[in-house]
Write a protein that holds these residues in place. Sequence first.
Motif, PDB file in Angstrom:
ATOM      1  N   VAL A  58       0.850  -1.196   0.000  1.00  0.00           N
ATOM      2  CA  VAL A  58       0.000   0.000   0.000  1.00  0.00           C
ATOM      3  C   VAL A  58       0.882   1.242   0.000  1.00  0.00           C
ATOM      4  CG1 VAL A  58      -1.814   1.254   1.229  1.00  0.00           C
ATOM      5  CG2 VAL A  58      -1.763  -1.252   1.273  1.00  0.00           C
ATOM      6  N   PRO A  59       0.653   2.189  -0.916  1.00  0.00           N
ATOM      7  CA  PRO A  59       1.477   3.405  -0.955  1.00  0.00           C
ATOM      8  C   PRO A  59       1.335   4.213   0.329  1.00  0.00           C
ATOM      9  CG  PRO A  59       0.194   3.163  -2.975  1.00  0.00           C
ATOM     10  CD  PRO A  59      -0.329   2.146  -2.008  1.00  0.00           C
ATOM     11  N   PRO A  60       2.409   4.862   0.785  1.00  0.00           N
ATOM     12  CA  PRO A  60       2.356   5.622   2.044  1.00  0.00           C
ATOM     13  C   PRO A  60       1.336   6.750   2.031  1.00  0.00           C
ATOM     14  CG  PRO A  60       4.629   5.248   1.363  1.00  0.00           C
ATOM     15  CD  PRO A  60       3.763   4.817   0.221  1.00  0.00           C
ATOM     16  N   TRP A  61       1.082   7.307   0.836  1.00  0.00           N
ATOM     17  CA  TRP A  61       0.139   8.425   0.787  1.00  0.00           C
ATOM     18  C   TRP A  61      -1.312   7.948   0.935  1.00  0.00           C
ATOM     19  CZ3 TRP A  61      -3.154   8.023  -3.415  1.00  0.00           C
ATOM     20  CH2 TRP A  61      -2.729   7.232  -4.483  1.00  0.00           C
ATOM     21  N   ILE A  62      -1.540   6.644   0.813  1.00  0.00           N
ATOM     22  CA  ILE A  62      -2.875   6.088   1.088  1.00  0.00           C
ATOM     23  C   ILE A  62      -2.953   5.628   2.535  1.00  0.00           C
ATOM     24  CG2 ILE A  62      -4.477   4.219   0.559  1.00  0.00           C
ATOM     25  CD1 ILE A  62      -3.614   4.330  -2.312  1.00  0.00           C
ATOM     26  N   LEU A  63      -2.012   4.799   2.946  1.00  0.00           N
ATOM     27  CA  LEU A  63      -1.979   4.314   4.327  1.00  0.00           C
ATOM     28  C   LEU A  63      -0.544   3.915   4.665  1.00  0.00           C
ATOM     29  CD1 LEU A  63      -3.673   3.645   6.843  1.00  0.00           C
ATOM     30  CD2 LEU A  63      -3.867   1.303   5.976  1.00  0.00           C
ATOM     31  N   PRO A  64       0.163   4.733   5.426  1.00  0.00           N
ATOM     32  CA  PRO A  64       1.547   4.400   5.785  1.00  0.00           C
ATOM     33  C   PRO A  64       1.579   3.340   6.879  1.00  0.00           C
ATOM     34  CG  PRO A  64       0.902   6.434   6.843  1.00  0.00           C
ATOM     35  CD  PRO A  64      -0.255   6.026   5.972  1.00  0.00           C
ATOM     36  N   PRO A  65       2.673   2.606   6.990  1.00  0.00           N
ATOM     37  CA  PRO A  65       2.799   1.620   8.069  1.00  0.00           C
ATOM     38  C   PRO A  65       3.027   2.327   9.402  1.00  0.00           C
ATOM     39  CG  PRO A  65       4.836   1.741   6.827  1.00  0.00           C
ATOM     40  CD  PRO A  65       3.861   2.600   6.106  1.00  0.00           C
ATOM     41  N   PRO A  66       2.622   1.716  10.515  1.00  0.00           N
ATOM     42  CA  PRO A  66       2.858   2.326  11.831  1.00  0.00           C
ATOM     43  C   PRO A  66       4.327   2.628  12.094  1.00  0.00           C
ATOM     44  CG  PRO A  66       1.312   0.500  12.018  1.00  0.00           C
ATOM     45  CD  PRO A  66       1.829   0.472  10.621  1.00  0.00           C
ATOM     46  N   SER A  67       5.210   1.779  11.598  1.00  0.00           N
ATOM     47  CA  SER A  67       6.639   2.026  11.816  1.00  0.00           C
ATOM     48  C   SER A  67       7.070   3.337  11.164  1.00  0.00           C
ATOM     49  CB  SER A  67       7.468   0.871  11.255  1.00  0.00           C
ATOM     50  OG  SER A  67       7.203   0.681   9.875  1.00  0.00           O
ATOM     51  N   GLY A  68       6.551   3.605   9.958  1.00  0.00           N
ATOM     52  CA  GLY A  68       6.875   4.860   9.284  1.00  0.00           C
ATOM     53  C   GLY A  68       6.331   6.066  10.038  1.00  0.00           C
ATOM     54  N   ILE A  69       5.141   5.922  10.623  1.00  0.00           N
ATOM     55  CA  ILE A  69       4.548   7.018  11.393  1.00  0.00           C
ATOM     56  C   ILE A  69       5.396   7.305  12.628  1.00  0.00           C
ATOM     57  CG2 ILE A  69       2.519   7.747  12.697  1.00  0.00           C
ATOM     58  CD1 ILE A  69       0.842   5.981  10.826  1.00  0.00           C
TER      59      ILE A  69
END
Length: 245
Positions: free
Chosen positions: A28-39
């Motif tokens: 899933v692209p980050p601009w749609i739904l980023p992973p919690p780790s990225g947040i």
Amino acid sequence: MSGALRDGLLGAALFLLLWEGVVRLFGVPPWILPPPSGILVTTWAARASLLPAMLATGQEALAGYAIGAVLGILLAMLLALAAPLRRLLLPVIIAVNAVPVAAYAPLALLWFGTGPLSKIVMVAFVVGFTVFLNTLDGLLRVDPAGIALLRSFGASRLGVMRRLRLPAALPDIAIGLRVSTVRSMIVAIVTEMLGSQSGLGWTIYEAVLQIDFLRVWAAILLASLLSLAFFGAVGVLERRVVFWR
């Protein structure tokens, strides 16, 4: 650690793991739904700007919450004591609060400026109404036999309020205060998004304009943590005051 808290933390951990796995598995692209780790990485990297924004929003929400709670309880007590005034004002109060809060936000910004005062006023307005309704309901649901008993011993209306109505209404007041914690954060953030130079709402608005969606999610994460902390603090206070529940 209580069982409820342990189960809540376990559920949150499982949800985050599932979220992380789904995002990475399906790409899933980050601009749609980023992973919690990225947040989390973005939150830590931008902490120098995000933490002051969280503090500003928290102060606005807490100040408006305190003012609204006190005014809501006092107004409920007044209308509980004065039935004619209650019949006159209650429909007006309900009509005013039937309008979505976002409709009043531009007026608050116009009257009180884009600083913290407009956010505090909006939070107090929403919290006050919620606490008012719950308090009034609790004050008016008192057993008439108890009121008659106190009056037979010479208690005044204020004496009945202090000795019977307020203690009996404490569970309803506590519910209103607990529900208002989340509403105070929502209103503060929405008002900041409409006009401000600080706070998490402004951070979210600014990040959207810059197409920095990870920063948007980082601000949402901090807003959620702040709301949970506020809700938990009021819950602890409720258990100490309304201990018989």
